[in-house]
Enzyme design. Structure first.
Site, short mmCIF file in Angstrom:
data_model
loop_
_atom_site.label_atom_id
_atom_site.label_comp_id
_atom_site.label_asym_id
_atom_site.label_seq_id
_atom_site.Cartn_x
_atom_site.Cartn_y
_atom_site.Cartn_z
CB CYS A 64 83.09 83.35 50.05
SG CYS A 64 81.44 83.89 50.53
CG HIS A 98 81.81 79.93 52.58
ND1 HIS A 98 82.65 81.00 52.38
CD2 HIS A 98 82.50 78.83 52.18
CE1 HIS A 98 83.80 80.56 51.89
NE2 HIS A 98 83.72 79.26 51.75
#
Length: 187
Positions: A23, A124
């Site tokens: 990510c 994330h």
């Protein structure tokens, strides 16, 4: 009553989708609106920040990504950009949005195995930026970029995100903007 302009077609936006624990790679590339960084480049930065370490503290033990904030900051520096950690006690109305290249959020995200969501959360990285006058959520876990809207809608979106614990917000600015502090209204 005038209507706000229509957002550009989503197909005109660069948007990498999530794979492995990359990510950070996707957030950086989505922020830059082009494929620039690779896993290999971020792994190289990990090695430069922790030379000779057997277990690199800046990425996943398994080498699948999961890069920490130091790697994002180092990667941005290679592009003449800087990341400024946002103090959540301040009002987002004090941001000078015209001086900010984009935003990177570090948000809690559920871990999934295939179609099954596990009761485990990990951090994330998500990019948010303006393209052609509209702001977009460029989260790599989304099927397509999500239109946020104008500056007021952006501030509302960011406030909702940082109100969630544990969420962090990084402002991405040109190095000169970081140095002169023009990203923040003088009070």
């Amino acid at each position: 009553m005038s209507q706000s302009p229509s957002p550009p077609p989503l197909s005109s936006l660069y948007h990498e989708k999530q794979r492995l624990e990359l990510c950070a790679v996707h957030a950086l590339n989505n922020l830059l609106q082009r494929r620039h960084f690779t896993k290999e480049e971020l792994d190289n930065l990990c090695g430069r920040l922790a030379p000779g370490s057997l277990l690199n503290p800046h990425r996943s033990l398994f080498g699948t990504g999961n890069y920490d904030v130091n790697i994002l900051m180092a990667a941005l520096l290679t592009q003449g950009l800087a990341a400024i950690w946002w103090d959540k006690r301040k009002s987002l109305s004090s941001l000078v949005l015209s001086q900010i290249h984009g935003f990177i959020l570090n948000i809690p995200s559920n871990v999934t195995l295939g179609f099954v969501s596990l009761p485990i959360q990990r951090k994330h990285w998500v990019a948010v930026r303006q393209v052609n006058g509209s702001y977009y959520n460029l989260d790599s876990k989304l099927k397509a970029p999500a239109h946020i809207g104008n500056e007021d809608e952006l501030r509302k979106f960011l406030q909702e995100q940082i109100a969630q614990e544990p969420c962090e917000l990084l402002l991405v600015v040109e190095r000169s903007v970081e140095e002169d502090g023009s990203w923040l209204l003088a009070l």
